[in-house]
Design a protein around this motif. Structure first.
Motif, PDB file in Angstrom:
ATOM      1  N   TYR A 281       0.797  -1.326  -0.034  1.00 14.22           N
ATOM      2  CA  TYR A 281       0.129   0.020   0.257  1.00 14.22           C
ATOM      3  C   TYR A 281       0.923   1.223   0.166  1.00 14.22           C
ATOM      4  O   TYR A 281       0.312   2.286  -0.122  1.00 14.22           O
ATOM      5  N   PHE A 282       2.150   1.158   0.155  1.00 16.65           N
ATOM      6  CA  PHE A 282       3.050   1.990   0.523  1.00 16.65           C
ATOM      7  C   PHE A 282       3.392   2.937  -0.963  1.00 16.65           C
ATOM      8  O   PHE A 282       4.118   2.046  -1.946  1.00 16.65           O
ATOM      9  N   ALA A 283       3.203   4.275  -1.187  1.00 18.11           N
ATOM     10  CA  ALA A 283       3.565   4.457  -2.479  1.00 18.11           C
ATOM     11  C   ALA A 283       5.076   5.213  -2.771  1.00 18.11           C
ATOM     12  O   ALA A 283       5.162   5.486  -3.732  1.00 18.11           O
ATOM     13  N   ALA A 284       5.562   5.410  -1.641  1.00 16.45           N
ATOM     14  CA  ALA A 284       6.719   6.371  -1.666  1.00 16.45           C
ATOM     15  C   ALA A 284       8.262   5.375  -2.019  1.00 16.45           C
ATOM     16  O   ALA A 284       9.080   6.057  -2.138  1.00 16.45           O
ATOM     17  N   GLU A 285       7.972   4.254  -1.956  1.00 17.11           N
ATOM     18  CA  GLU A 285       9.489   3.317  -2.207  1.00 17.11           C
ATOM     19  C   GLU A 285       9.990   3.562  -3.365  1.00 17.11           C
ATOM     20  O   GLU A 285       9.066   3.762  -4.477  1.00 17.11           O
ATOM     21  N   GLY A 286      11.223   3.814  -3.741  1.00 10.58           N
ATOM     22  CA  GLY A 286      11.869   4.302  -4.832  1.00 10.58           C
ATOM     23  C   GLY A 286      11.773   5.769  -5.263  1.00 10.58           C
ATOM     24  O   GLY A 286      12.075   5.728  -6.355  1.00 10.58           O
ATOM     25  N   LYS A 287      11.071   6.480  -4.562  1.00 13.66           N
ATOM     26  CA  LYS A 287      10.852   7.970  -4.809  1.00 13.66           C
ATOM     27  C   LYS A 287      11.717   8.761  -3.900  1.00 13.66           C
ATOM     28  O   LYS A 287      12.050   8.509  -2.742  1.00 13.66           O
ATOM     29  N   GLU A 288      12.037  10.021  -4.369  1.00 15.34           N
ATOM     30  CA  GLU A 288      12.578  10.935  -3.375  1.00 15.34           C
ATOM     31  C   GLU A 288      11.803  11.355  -2.688  1.00 15.34           C
ATOM     32  O   GLU A 288      10.568  11.701  -2.765  1.00 15.34           O
ATOM     33  N   VAL A 289      12.308  11.688  -1.206  1.00 17.73           N
ATOM     34  CA  VAL A 289      11.595  12.139  -0.144  1.00 17.73           C
ATOM     35  C   VAL A 289      12.160  12.915   0.654  1.00 17.73           C
ATOM     36  O   VAL A 289      13.527  12.799   0.860  1.00 17.73           O
ATOM     37  N   THR A 290      11.504  13.687   1.532  1.00 15.10           N
ATOM     38  CA  THR A 290      12.084  14.526   2.438  1.00 15.10           C
ATOM     39  C   THR A 290      11.425  14.363   3.925  1.00 15.10           C
ATOM     40  O   THR A 290      10.332  14.228   3.862  1.00 15.10           O
ATOM     41  N   ILE A 291      12.131  14.085   4.791  1.00 16.84           N
ATOM     42  CA  ILE A 291      11.300  13.790   6.295  1.00 16.84           C
ATOM     43  C   ILE A 291      11.847  14.809   7.341  1.00 16.84           C
ATOM     44  O   ILE A 291      12.907  15.146   7.469  1.00 16.84           O
ATOM     45  N   ASP A 327       7.658  13.608   9.827  1.00 23.84           N
ATOM     46  CA  ASP A 327       6.752  14.080   8.683  1.00 23.84           C
ATOM     47  C   ASP A 327       7.148  13.877   7.457  1.00 23.84           C
ATOM     48  O   ASP A 327       8.021  14.667   7.264  1.00 23.84           O
ATOM     49  N   MET A 328       6.640  12.786   6.561  1.00 26.15           N
ATOM     50  CA  MET A 328       7.068  12.610   5.096  1.00 26.15           C
ATOM     51  C   MET A 328       6.523  13.517   4.334  1.00 26.15           C
ATOM     52  O   MET A 328       5.477  13.675   4.307  1.00 26.15           O
ATOM     53  N   VAL A 329       7.379  14.026   3.451  1.00 25.21           N
ATOM     54  CA  VAL A 329       7.104  14.729   2.032  1.00 25.21           C
ATOM     55  C   VAL A 329       7.577  14.102   0.939  1.00 25.21           C
ATOM     56  O   VAL A 329       9.043  13.433   0.913  1.00 25.21           O
TER      57      VAL A 329
END
Ligand code: BTN
Length: 344
Positions: A281-291, A327-329
């Motif tokens: 269900y997780f959408a962010a794997e393999g994507k650029e994120v900022t926490i 908090d993930m962005v």
């Protein structure tokens, strides 16, 4: 033993089985083993909970409410046919509370058993993560808190919270047919807009958890017009996303069953089976994120979550950072993670 609460549930079942027809006071009295005066009292109690019941001297009582989205929302409806092992064994329903988490924490401190659930039609000071507010108007959504007493240490609380997020995602998917995504740690999104959030609060010492209160807010029937201006572009409800009004008690039952089964699996098999589903269900794997964390901001490539539920972020130096709260962005166009505030 039939308690007075279950007598009201039994009375309701009897009235519903007549499908709008009348059931005489003597039939009700016989079935429930109560006097005619007690029948009258129980009918009054049902009316107080929002049921419309016609009484005719010669014919008895007839239920005027129909099942469906307009059905009353209360503990009898939520508990009807609920066959969970742990979650929802006791349901406390309130028309209005400050916060279901506050009430559940008081009940937990007073010794309420594991699986006790608190539901409110509205909250005055609904609490979100990181000190935010959870917009909680009456007659629309679901505000629910449950008491858990896992026989495990406080270090397992974050992964347990993640797993309960899977249960919420599954309930939404089962009920609406829509596939939500999970934004770490626990936001549920549909088409990039927030539809549900989880706030977990814990009482523990170094070795063991005394209790966990897990609060879940799901936007069910809230319309754009009911939503505060600043949330309009970033939040949604199941009704808005699916085009169908949601029967709140029916959704709550689906959610409680899903929570019950995920919690039981966690206690018997550990987190891994559910974590595997969380990742789907997780959408962010393999994507650029900022926490954004309390100690600063970390940016990089999200490479997943570990066995404890912490987020793994590879930074430019190649180092994999383990982030256990924040908090993930997601730094990708079209993803609104960075804008979330409130029911967001
Ligand atoms: C978040 O910030 O995403 C978490 C929101 C949690 C809201 C729910 S509503 C029921 C329970 N009672 C509260 O006061 N908060 C949680």
């Amino acid at each position: 033993m039939i308690t007075s609460e279950s007598k009201e549930a039994a009375l309701l079942t009897l009235l519903k089985s007549a499908r709008g027809g009348f059931v005489s006071g003597s039939v009700i009295g016989d079935e429930l083993s109560i006097s005619r005066a007690a029948v009258w009292k129980r009918i009054g109690a049902l009316k107080e909970q929002g049921y419309r019941i016609r009484a005719e001297r010669s014919r008895g009582y007839s239920l005027l409410n129909e099942d469906g989205p307009a059905a009353p929302f209360n503990e009898i409806e939520i508990g009807a046919g609920l066959d969970t092992d742990i979650i929802g064994r006791k349901i406390h329903f309130y028309n209005k509370l400050n916060s279901t988490n506050i009430t559940a924490r008081k009940l937990a401190a007073d010794g309420a058993p594991e699986g006790t659930v608190v539901v409110a039609d509205s909250q005055d000071i609904g609490k979100g993560r990181l000190g935010r507010e959870w917009h909680s108007p009456p007659g629309k959504n679901l505000y629910l808190s449950m008491i858990l007493r896992p026989r495990t240490g406080p270090a397992d609380a974050p992964v347990l919270t993640l797993i309960l997020g899977v249960a919420v995602a599954e309930a939404v998917e089962e009920f609406t047919g829509l596939r939500p995504t999970l934004k770490w740690p626990n936001d549920l999104l549909i088409k990039g807009r927030k539809v549900a959030g989880i706030l977990t609060e814990m009482s523990a010492d170094m070795e063991s958890i005394e209790h966990i209160v897990c609060g879940i807010g799901v936007n069910l029937n809230m319309k754009i017009a009911d939503t505060p201006e600043e949330l309009r572009s970033i939040s949604t409800s199941l009704a808005e996303a699916s085009g169908e009004t949601v029967e709140r008690a029916a959704f709550t039952r689906t959610l409680l069953k899903s929570l019950d089964s995920r919690y039981s699996s966690f206690m018997s098999e550990g987190p891994e089976p559910s974590l595997a589903d969380w990742r789907r269900y997780f959408a962010a794997e393999g994507k650029e994120v900022t926490i954004k964390t309390l100690s600063g901001t970390i940016s990089g490539l999200c490479v997943g979550v570990d066995a404890k539920g912490a987020l793994l972020v590879r930074d430019l130096s190649g180092r994999v950072n383990t982030v256990s709260s924040g908090d993930m962005v997601l730094s990708e166009p079209g993803y609104r993670g960075d804008e979330y505030r409130g029911n967001r």
